[in-house]
Scaffold this motif. Structure first.
Motif, PDB file in Angstrom:
ATOM      1  N   TRP A  11      40.071  18.763  -8.868  1.00 22.62           N
ATOM      2  CA  TRP A  11      39.184  19.809  -8.828  1.00 22.62           C
ATOM      3  C   TRP A  11      39.449  20.616  -7.403  1.00 22.62           C
ATOM      4  CZ3 TRP A  11      36.258  21.791 -12.514  1.00 22.62           C
ATOM      5  CH2 TRP A  11      36.026  20.915 -13.819  1.00 22.62           C
ATOM      6  N   SER A  12      40.631  20.398  -6.773  1.00 18.19           N
ATOM      7  CA  SER A  12      41.103  21.295  -5.549  1.00 18.19           C
ATOM      8  C   SER A  12      40.991  22.695  -6.013  1.00 18.19           C
ATOM      9  CB  SER A  12      42.074  20.682  -5.161  1.00 18.19           C
ATOM     10  OG  SER A  12      43.238  21.068  -5.973  1.00 18.19           O
ATOM     11  N   GLY A  13      40.472  23.439  -5.172  1.00 20.82           N
ATOM     12  CA  GLY A  13      40.461  25.087  -5.268  1.00 20.82           C
ATOM     13  C   GLY A  13      39.018  25.212  -6.019  1.00 20.82           C
ATOM     14  N   SER A  14      38.957  26.333  -6.345  1.00 24.15           N
ATOM     15  CA  SER A  14      37.688  27.272  -6.695  1.00 24.15           C
ATOM     16  C   SER A  14      37.611  27.033  -8.334  1.00 24.15           C
ATOM     17  CB  SER A  14      37.546  28.362  -6.413  1.00 24.15           C
ATOM     18  OG  SER A  14      37.819  28.667  -5.079  1.00 24.15           O
ATOM     19  N   HIS A  15      36.580  26.260  -8.708  1.00 27.87           N
ATOM     20  CA  HIS A  15      36.183  26.151 -10.109  1.00 27.87           C
ATOM     21  C   HIS A  15      34.723  26.294 -10.232  1.00 27.87           C
ATOM     22  CE1 HIS A  15      40.245  24.690 -11.114  1.00 27.87           C
ATOM     23  NE2 HIS A  15      39.987  23.786  -9.730  1.00 27.87           N
ATOM     24  N   PHE A  16      34.228  26.729 -11.542  1.00 28.87           N
ATOM     25  CA  PHE A  16      32.999  26.595 -11.977  1.00 28.87           C
ATOM     26  C   PHE A  16      32.503  25.165 -12.275  1.00 28.87           C
ATOM     27  CE2 PHE A  16      31.895  31.096 -12.380  1.00 28.87           C
ATOM     28  CZ  PHE A  16      33.194  31.904 -12.739  1.00 28.87           C
ATOM     29  N   GLU A  17      31.093  24.952 -11.930  1.00 28.94           N
ATOM     30  CA  GLU A  17      30.932  23.612 -12.186  1.00 28.94           C
ATOM     31  C   GLU A  17      29.908  23.602 -13.453  1.00 28.94           C
ATOM     32  OE1 GLU A  17      28.851  21.836  -8.785  1.00 28.94           O
ATOM     33  OE2 GLU A  17      30.512  22.160  -7.383  1.00 28.94           O
ATOM     34  N   ASN A  18      29.180  24.479 -13.789  1.00 30.33           N
ATOM     35  CA  ASN A  18      28.516  24.514 -14.922  1.00 30.33           C
ATOM     36  C   ASN A  18      29.046  25.758 -15.937  1.00 30.33           C
ATOM     37  OD1 ASN A  18      26.608  23.392 -12.919  1.00 30.33           O
ATOM     38  ND2 ASN A  18      26.070  22.415 -14.967  1.00 30.33           N
ATOM     39  N   ILE A  19      28.987  25.622 -17.225  1.00 28.35           N
ATOM     40  CA  ILE A  19      29.098  26.487 -18.279  1.00 28.35           C
ATOM     41  C   ILE A  19      28.224  26.536 -19.175  1.00 28.35           C
ATOM     42  CG2 ILE A  19      31.001  27.613 -19.736  1.00 28.35           C
ATOM     43  CD1 ILE A  19      32.240  26.824 -17.057  1.00 28.35           C
ATOM     44  N   VAL A  20      27.557  27.843 -19.418  1.00 30.04           N
ATOM     45  CA  VAL A  20      26.606  27.748 -20.392  1.00 30.04           C
ATOM     46  C   VAL A  20      26.967  28.793 -21.503  1.00 30.04           C
ATOM     47  CG1 VAL A  20      24.183  28.912 -20.641  1.00 30.04           C
ATOM     48  CG2 VAL A  20      24.800  27.598 -18.671  1.00 30.04           C
ATOM     49  N   PHE A  21      26.856  28.281 -22.745  1.00 30.84           N
ATOM     50  CA  PHE A  21      27.134  29.159 -23.927  1.00 30.84           C
ATOM     51  C   PHE A  21      25.843  29.526 -24.645  1.00 30.84           C
ATOM     52  CE2 PHE A  21      31.643  28.357 -24.420  1.00 30.84           C
ATOM     53  CZ  PHE A  21      31.794  27.206 -23.551  1.00 30.84           C
ATOM     54  N   ARG A  22      25.570  30.825 -24.695  1.00 28.26           N
ATOM     55  CA  ARG A  22      24.267  31.467 -25.033  1.00 28.26           C
ATOM     56  C   ARG A  22      24.488  31.883 -26.602  1.00 28.26           C
ATOM     57  NH1 ARG A  22      19.558  33.108 -22.694  1.00 28.26           N
ATOM     58  NH2 ARG A  22      19.475  34.725 -23.889  1.00 28.26           N
ATOM     59  N   VAL A  23      23.625  31.691 -27.430  1.00 22.64           N
ATOM     60  CA  VAL A  23      23.763  32.385 -29.019  1.00 22.64           C
ATOM     61  C   VAL A  23      22.894  33.728 -28.733  1.00 22.64           C
ATOM     62  CG1 VAL A  23      22.929  31.991 -31.103  1.00 22.64           C
ATOM     63  CG2 VAL A  23      23.787  30.204 -29.862  1.00 22.64           C
ATOM     64  N   ASP A  24      23.581  34.746 -28.811  1.00 22.74           N
ATOM     65  CA  ASP A  24      22.899  35.954 -29.022  1.00 22.74           C
ATOM     66  C   ASP A  24      23.376  36.851 -29.932  1.00 22.74           C
ATOM     67  OD1 ASP A  24      22.867  36.094 -25.161  1.00 22.74           O
ATOM     68  OD2 ASP A  24      21.198  35.864 -26.492  1.00 22.74           O
ATOM     69  N   ARG A  25      22.875  37.061 -31.167  1.00 18.82           N
ATOM     70  CA  ARG A  25      23.325  37.514 -32.199  1.00 18.82           C
ATOM     71  C   ARG A  25      23.290  39.039 -32.040  1.00 18.82           C
ATOM     72  NH1 ARG A  25      23.186  33.299 -36.061  1.00 18.82           N
ATOM     73  NH2 ARG A  25      21.787  31.644 -35.059  1.00 18.82           N
ATOM     74  N   ASP A  26      22.761  39.738 -31.291  1.00 15.47           N
ATOM     75  CA  ASP A  26      22.460  41.018 -31.465  1.00 15.47           C
ATOM     76  C   ASP A  26      23.760  41.663 -30.504  1.00 15.47           C
ATOM     77  OD1 ASP A  26      21.922  43.811 -30.895  1.00 15.47           O
ATOM     78  OD2 ASP A  26      19.866  43.430 -31.443  1.00 15.47           O
ATOM     79  N   PRO A  27      24.553  42.399 -30.914  1.00 16.97           N
ATOM     80  CA  PRO A  27      25.712  42.978 -29.950  1.00 16.97           C
ATOM     81  C   PRO A  27      25.225  43.751 -28.686  1.00 16.97           C
ATOM     82  CG  PRO A  27      25.868  44.004 -32.023  1.00 16.97           C
ATOM     83  CD  PRO A  27      25.081  42.840 -32.188  1.00 16.97           C
TER      84      PRO A  27
END
Lengths: 529, 342, 297
Positions: free
Chosen positions: A223-239
C-alpha cells in the motif's frame, strides 16, 4: 376531564414535539456542515444491483465489484502489445500438442482470511466453478483435469486445444477463491462475504442499495503511495440521479448516461467524460429461414436501408461507431477492411428488384428489449427508412425473456429482425462468431438461424489454433466474418463506447474494456481540494 | 355475542385459506405457462447443453407438473420458498430483506392520508355547500384521479430540481450512507436510526421518505376524504343528531362523539382498500424514487421471468392483503355485529 | 299499454330532471364539459394536431428536446416529435382504453352478478368464490402477471385490466339483483309464467343500470390511470404509440432537464381522470335514492 385542560395538554404536546424536531434537525444540519471525517473513499454509482456475488457463478455485472476483491491468474491488457499479462500467475507455457498448459504461480500472496494462495487453491477454484456449472463456467468446457503439481505450479489438461490464458483472464468464472469457504457458499457470498486475494474486501452489503469495500492490509502489491481505503458501490437506477451524484461530488464514477443528459455537463469543469471502446455491439440478426428475408438479396437490400449514421449522430451523438462486421472495433479479431453497408436507398431498390419485390410491398417484424431507449430509437428510425421502400416494419417491444423465447421457437414463426447486444465472456472473436452464427440444433443465440457448414468449420478450426498460433487463427476469423457479412445474416449496427463520467479530482484513471464497466480502484487516486 | 364473533372469524379464516390456495395454484400455473426457460435463466445464457440438462435436473423441471406443484406447496409451509433463478439465493430471505423499505413508505403514506383525509372529510361534511366543502370534494377527486407516478415526478422537479430542499431519490444520501450508516435492525431506517441514536441518519432517512410517501398518499387521501365526507353527511342527517342538536349539545361534541363513531366502520373498509392500493401503487413509486423495496424486486423478477421469485412475491402480497382484509373484517364485525350475518 | 306510455313519460322527465341537476352543480358540469372536449379531440385528433405525422410516431431528430415555444406549445421529445400532437393523438388511445376496458368488464361482470343474485344458491356460492379469488389479488399484480403471460401490448393490457375489473360489477349487480328479487312485480311476473331470462332482461337489468352507470363512469378514470401505469412499467402500449403513460415513462429520466416531455402527457391523464370522476361523483349524488328529492317513487 374538561375540554379546556385536555386542549391545553394537546397544545403542550404539540409545542414539545416541535421543539424536539427542531433540535434534532438542527443537530443534523450542524453535523453535516462540519463536514464528515475525511477518509479517502471512492464512490461508484451504478445502474443495477448485483444478483449473484458468487465468484463462480456471477454472470451479470458483479465483476465491477469482484474485480476489486478477487484476482485472475492472467490479466488482459489490450493497451499492450502482448495483452496477456501476469496477475496471480507469473508465467505459463503449453505443450506442443496444445493439450497441456502449465501455470507458474506468484508467491507471497494470501487470501483475505489469511490462507496462502497456492496451486491447491487454484485447483479448488476451477473445480468448484466447473462443478457448479453456472454463468460463465462453460468456458472451462475444454478442460479435462486440473493438477496441482507442487505448491506453485498448476497443470491444466485439455480435451481439445483452447486458448487457456485468455480464458484464465476472463471477468467471469475465472476468479481465484480461498478453499476455506463453506459448502454451498452461494448464500454466504450473497450475504456479503468474500474469499479473494484482491486489494479490497467486503465491509458491508445492503442488497439492492449499497455495497462497501475496505482495503485489505496484506495485499501482495502493498500500500505504498496513495490509495483509496474504502470503495462504495451505490445502486442508482435513474440516470439523472447518477449524473447529479457525480456533478455534486457525491459520486466519483458512473456510466450509462443517455447522451442527451450528457450534453448538460459538457461545460462543467468538475466532470470529465471519457469514451472507451467497449467490446460491445448492437446487432440486428435477420431471419434467414422465413420469407422474405430468406433471400440474401432482400437481406442485403434492407442492410442498405438502415440509417447507420443517423443512429450514431442522433441516438449516440457520436459516442459510438458504425460496426464493421460482427467483432467490435478495438478487439482482437476485428478487421477494419471488411465490407460495410451504408444507407443507400437506390442500391436497396435495385436489390429489391432483383429479388422480385420491385416495389417492396411486404412487412417485417422487429423485436427489441423493453426499457431500452436506444433500441427503441433505433427501431423507430429504421421503420421510417424502410417505409420509403414501401416496406412496413412492425416494431414489437418485449421483455428480454419473451424476446428470446419467441426467437428460440419455430424460425418460420419468429421475428424477421431481432435487436440485441453482444459482448464476450473472455476476449476472443470466437465468442461472437460462434454464439451468433454457428449452426445450432437448438436455437440459443443464432437468431439468424444461419446454417453454413463452411463457416462452421472455419471458426471451429480457428478456435483450436488460437492458443498456439494466434496470427493464423485471426486470418481464419477474418475470412469467416467476410462470409457472414456478404450473406447479410445480420445488420451490423454499432460498436458501443463505454462513456464513463467521472469526477475531475480522480487521477490515473484508464479504462480497460476487457473488464466491462470495471474500475480498478487500486490504480487510481484523487487530487485534494 | 362472543360466540357469534368467533364463528364469523372462523368462517372468514377458512374462506381466506381457500382463496390463498386458489391464488397459489393460479400463479403457479401461470408462471409455468409463460414462455420462458427457467433452466437457461438459472444457468446463464451461454451455457453448454450438458450444463442446461444438469440445471433442468437440479431444478426438478423434468418431473410432472403436479409433483412440482405439491413439492412447492410443501416447501411453502416449511419456509422453503425456492431459490431465485437469477441470483441463486433464497426467495423468502430476499422478500424479507426488501419488505421493510416498502412497508416504510406504505405506512407513512397511509398515516398521512388519515391525518389529512379524515379532518378534511369531516369539516367538508359539516360545512356542506361552502367553499371548504368544494375544496374538500376537489381534493377527494384530485386524489383519486392523479397519476401517482406523474405527481412523483413533479414533486421531484419542485423539491429537488427547483428548490433544492429535498433529495432526489434513494433511502439515504451518499454522505450519510458512508459516514453515518444506519445499522439494520428492523429494516426501517427511521426506527433503526432512532434505536441507535443516529440522529443524522434519522433526519436523512426522513427527508428521503417524505416525497415517496406523499406521492403514494394521494390516492388514499382521495378515498378517505370522499368516504369520510359522505359518511358524515349521511350520519349528520340522521334523526338522533337533530334530536341532540335540539337538546342543545355542543356541535363539536356531536361531531366527534356521535357522528364520527358511526362513520368509523366504513372508514375501516376504505383503509383496507387504501392499503391494498398502496401495495400495487408502491411498484410505480419505487421505480421513480429508486427505492429498494418489494416493488422493484417484483418488477425485476417479472422482467426476468424469474418464476420462483414471482411466485414468492405474489403469494406474499396476497397473504398480506388477505391478512389486512381479514383483520378489518373482524374489527368491523366486532364494532357492528350486523356484519356477521353476511 | 297505458302503463307503458306512462313509464315512457316518466323516463323522459327523469332524464330531463337529471340533466337539470347536472347543470346546477358546477363541478359536475365541469367534468361533463371536459369529457365532451376529450371525446371531441379524440374523434378529430388527426385534424387537430399541428404535426399529425409526428404525433403518430415519425421521428424528427434535428428537433430534439426543444422547449415550449409558439411553434411547439408543449415542446418536442427525444426524437424531435411535437409533444402537443403526440398528446392529442394519444387521446384516441385513452378513449379506446376507457371504453373497451369498462365495457368488457361490465359485459363479463353484470350477467354473472345478475345470475348470482337472482338465482342464489349453489350458483351464487360458486360465482362469489371466484370473485373472491380475483379480488384477493392486488389488482396491478394480477394485471402484470396476466401481461407476462400474454405478452406486453395495448390490446393485452386492456384484456388484462378487464379481467381484474369484472368482479366489482358482479358484486354490484348481485346486490341489485338480490334486492329486486323480492319485489312484488317480479313475483307477479313469475305467477303469470314469464321465464326467468325475460325477468332478468326486462326488469332486473334495467333497474340496476343506475349504480352500474355511476360505477362505470368513475371506473373509466381508474381504467385510464391503470393502463397508464402499466404502460409506464413497459407492459402496456408500445413505441411508437402516443399513449400518455408511455410518454411519461420514456420522459421520466429527463424530468430535471427537459421537464415538458413527461409533464404534459401526465397532465392530460390527470385532466381526463378528474373529469370522469367529477361526472361520476355528480351522477352518484344525483341518482342516489337517498338524496333524490325530485323523483316520485
Amino acid at each position: 376531564m374538561s375540554l379546556k385542560s385536555s386542549r391545553t395538554k394537546l397544545y403542550a404536546a404539540v409545542v414539545i414535539a416541535i421543539i424536539a424536531i427542531a433540535a434534532i434537525g438542527g443537530f443534523y444540519y450542524y453535523q453535516l456542515s462540519q463536514g464528515p471525517p475525511v477518509k479517502p473513499i471512492a464512490v461508484y454509482s451504478y445502474v443495477s444491483d448485483f444478483p449473484d456475488l458468487d465468484p463462480s457463478s456471477a454472470f451479470e455485472d458483479e465483476q465491477i465489484v469482484l474485480a476489486n476483491t478477487y484476482e485472475d491468474l492472467v490479466y488482459f491488457d489490450p493497451s499492450k502489445e502482448q495483452p496477456l499479462q501476469p496477475w496471480l500467475a507469473t508465467s505459463w507455457d503449453v505443450s506442443t500438442d496444445g493439450l497441456t498448459w502449465t501455470f507458474h504461480l506468484r508467491t507471497g500472496v494470501t487470501f483475505h482470511d489469511g490462507t496462502p494462495f497456492n496451486a491447491q487453491a487454484v485447483k479448488f477454484s476451477l473445480e468448484r466453478t466447473m462443478t457448479l456449472g453456472l454463468g460463465g463456467a462453460y468456458i472451462w468446457d475444454p478442460v479435462k483435469a486440473v493438477n496441482a503439481v507442487n505448491d506453485n505450479t498448476v497443470e491444466l489438461l485439455l480435451k481439445y486445444p483452447a486458448p487457456v490464458p485468455q480464458m484464465a483472464s476472463s471477468q467471469y468464472a475465472a476468479w481465484m477463491m480461498s478453499p476455506t469457504i463453506p459448502t454451498n457458499a452461494t448464500d454466504w457470498f450473497n450475504q456479503g462475504h468474500d474469499a479473494g486475494t484482491g486489494p479490497y474486501m467486503m465491509q458491508s452489503y445492503q442488497k439492492g442499495t449499497q455495497l462497501t469495500l475496505e482495503k485489505y492490509p496484506n495485499y501482495w502489491r502493498g500500500w505504498s503511495g496513495s490509495h483509496f481505503e474504502n470503495i462504495v458501490f451505490r445502486v442508482d437506477r435513474d440516470p439523472s440521479v447518477r449524473l447529479q451524484a457525480v456533478q455534486s461530488g457525491d459520486a466519483d464514477f458512473t456510466l450509462d448516461i443517455p447522451v442527451d443528459l450528457l450534453s448538460t455537463v459538457q461545460s462543467n469543469p468538475n466532470v470529465k467524460v471519457v469514451d472507451s471502446k467497449a467490446y460491445r455491439n448492437l446487432v440486428g440478426m435477420i431471419n434467414t429461414v422465413r420469407a422474405p428475408t430468406n433471400s440474401v438479396l432482400v437481406r442485403q437490400a434492407i442492410s442498405y436501408a438502415f440509417p447507420y449514421q443517423d443512429v450514431i449522430d442522433s441516438v449516440w451523438r457520436g459516442h459510438a461507431r458504425q460496426s464493421t462486421g460482427p467483432v467490435p472495433s478495438g478487439m482482437l479479431g476485428h478487421f477494419d477492411d471488411l465490407t460495410q453497408y451504408n444507407l443507400n436507398l437506390d442500391k436497396a431498390r435495385q436489390l429489391l428488384v432483383q429479388a422480385g419485390y420491385p416495389n417492396g410491398g411486404f412487412s417485417l417484424t422487429l423485436t427489441y428489449t423493453s426499457g431500452d431507449e436506444v433500441e427503441k430509437a433505433v427501431a423507430e428510425l429504421y421503420k421510417a427508412q424502410l417505409a420509403k421502400l414501401n416496406i412496413q416494419l412492425d416494431i414489437q417491444e418485449m421483455t428480454t425473456r419473451a424476446k428470446y423465447a419467441l426467437a428460440r421457437g419455430d424460425p418460420s414463426q419468429a421475428q424477421h429482425i431481432i435487436l440485441f447486444y453482444w459482448w464476450p465472456t473472455y476476449i476472443t472473436a470466437y465468442d461472437f462468431l460462434f454464439n451468433l452464427f454457428h449452426s445450432e440444433k437448438k436455437h440459443i443465440f443464432n437468431f439468424a438461424y444461419y446454417n453454413n457448414p463452411q463457416y462452421d468449420k472455419l471458426i471451429d478450426d480457428a478456435s483450436q489454433l488460437e492458443g498456439t498460433n494466434t496470427p493464423q487463427a485471426l486470418q481464419m476469423y477474418k475470412q469467416a466474418q467476410q462470409i457472414v457479412v456478404d450473406d447479410a445474416a445480420s445488420l451490423f449496427i454499432f460498436d458501443q463506447d463505454t462513456t464513463i463520467v467521472y469526477n475531475a479530482r480522480i487521477q490515473n484513471f484508464v479504462d480497460n474494456p476487457a473488464y466491462i464497466e470495471t474500475i480498478f480502484f487500486y490504480n487510481i487516486w484523487e487530487t485534494k481540494g | 355475542m362472543q360466540s357469534g364473533l368467533a364463528k364469523y372469524a372462523a368462517r372468514r379464516l377458512v374462506l381466506a385459506l381457500f382463496v390463498l390456495l386458489a391464488v397459489v395454484t393460479f400463479t403457479f400455473i401461470v408462471a409455468r405457462v409463460v414462455p420462458s426457460d427457467p433452466a437457461e435463466l438459472y444457468v446463464g445464457p451461454k451455457a453448454t447443453a450438458a450444463q442446461r440438462e444438469r440445471a433442468q435436473l437440479e431444478l426438478g423441471l423434468n418431473r410432472p407438473l403436479y409433483v412440482q406443484y405439491f413439492d412447492y406447496l410443501r416447501g411453502l409451509l416449511t419456509g422453503n420458498w425456492g431459490i431465485s433463478l437469477k441470483g441463486h439465493t433464497s426467495v423468502l430471505r430476499d422478500i424479507l430483506t426488501y419488505l421493510p423499505a416498502t412497508l416504510e413508505i406504505i405506512i407513512l403514506a397511509n398515516v398521512i392520508a388519515v391525518l389529512v383525509g379524515i379532518p378534511l372529510g369531516v369539516y367538508s361534511a359539516v360545512k356542506k355547500g361552502s367553499l371548504l366543502d368544494q375544496g374538500g370534494r376537489l381534493t377527494a377527486i384530485a386524489g383519486v384521479s392523479i397519476p401517482s407516478f406523474w405527481f412523483a415526478l413533479l414533486l421531484q422537479l419542485l423539491f429537488f430540481g427547483t428548490l433544492h430542499i429535498l433529495p432526489l431519490e434513494g433511502r439515504l444520501s451518499v454522505i450519510v450512507a458512508i459516514y453515518y450508516p444506519v445499522k439494520t435492525i428492523t429494516g426501517f431506517y427511521t426506527l433503526d436510526s432512532l434505536l441507535t441514536l443516529n440522529f443524522v441518519g434519522f433526519v436523512d432517512s426522513l427527508r428521503h421518505l417524505i416525497l415517496p410517501a406523499i406521492a403514494l398518499a394521494t390516492y388514499p387521501i382521495g378515498l378517505i376524504t370522499r368516504m369520510t365526507r359522505s359518511m358524515m353527511i349521511e350520519v349528520l342527517r340522521e334523526n338522533y343528531i337533530r334530536f341532540a342538536r335540539a337538546n342543545g349539545i355542543i356541535e363539536r361534541v356531536i361531531i366527534f362523539k356521535h357522528a364520527l363513531k358511526n362513520a368509523i366502520v366504513p372508514t375501516l373498509t376504505v383503509l383496507g382498500l387504501s392499503f391494498a392500493y398502496s401495495i400495487t401503487g408502491a411498484v410505480l413509486i419505487e421505480i421513480i424514487f429508486g427505492w429498494p423495496g418489494l416493488g422493484t424486486y417484483t418488477l425485476n423478477a417479472i422482467i426476468e421471468a424469474d418464476y420462483p421469485a414471482i411466485l414468492g412475491v405474489t403469494i406474499f402480497g396476497t397473504i398480506f392483503y388477505i391478512v389486512i382484509n381479514l383483520t378489518l373484517d373482524i374489527a368491523q364485525s366486532y364494532i357492528d355485529p350486523r356484519v356477521r350475518l353476511t | 299499454m297505458q302503463l307503458k306510455a306512462a313509464q315512457r313519460i316518466r323516463r323522459r322527465s327523469e332524464v330531463q330532471l337529471i340533466g337539470a341537476s347536472i347543470r346546477r352543480d358546477a363541478l359536475t358540469m365541469a367534468g361533463f364539459a371536459i369529457i365532451l372536449l376529450f371525446v371531441f379531440v379524440a374523434i378529430f385528433a388527426p385534424f387537430l394536431a399541428p404535426y399529425p405525422n409526428e404525433g403518430a410516431g415519425e421521428p424528427n431528430p434535428p428537433n430534439k428536446f426543444l422547449p415550449p415555444s409558439y411553434a411547439h406549445p408543449f415542446g418536442t421529445d427525444y426524437l424531435g416529435r411535437d409533444v402537443l400532437s403526440r398528446v392529442i393523438l394519444g387521446s384516441q388511445v385513452s378513449l379506446v382504453v376507457a371504453v373497451v376496458v369498462i365495457a368488457l368488464a361490465i359485459l363479463i361482470g353484470t350477467p354473472l352478478g345478475a345470475v348470482a343474485g337472482y338465482f342464489g344458491g349453489k350458483v351464487d356460492e360458486v360465482i362469489m368464490r371466484v370473485t373472491d379469488v380475483f379480488l384477493s389479488f392486488p389488482s396491478l399484480l394480477l394485471a402484470i402477471i396476466l401481461l407476462a403471460t400474454l405478452g406486453p401490448g395495448l390490446t393485452n393490457a386492456m384484456i388484462s385490466l378487464s379481467l381484474t375489473w369484472w368482479p366489482w360489477y358482479t358484486r354490484l349487480m348481485r346486490a341489485q339483483a338480490l334486492s329486486l328479487r323480492e319485489r312484488a312485480y317480479v313475483d307477479a311476473a313469475k305467477v303469470i309464467g314469464v321465464s326467468n331470462l325475460w325477468i332478468l332482461l326486462r326488469h332486473v337489468l334495467p333497474n340496476a343500470i343506475t349504480p352500474v352507470l355511476v360505477q362505470g363512469t368513475m371506473d373509466m378514470s381508474s381504467a385510464i390511470l391503470a393502463e397508464a401505469g402499466l404502460s409506464f412499467i413497459g407492459l402496456g402500449a408500445q413505441a411508437p404509440s402516443p399513449e400518455w403513460g408511455l410518454m411519461v415513462s420514456t420522459g421520466r429520466i429527463y424530468i430535471l432537464n427537459f421537464w415538458w416531455f413527461p409533464t404534459f402527457p401526465g397532465l392530460a391523464i390527470f385532466a381526463v381522470a378528474v373529469a370522469f370522476n367529477l361526472l361520476g361523483d355528480g351522477l352518484r349524488e344525483i341518482l342516489d335514492p337517498k338524496t333524490r328529492r325530485f323523483v316520485q317513487q
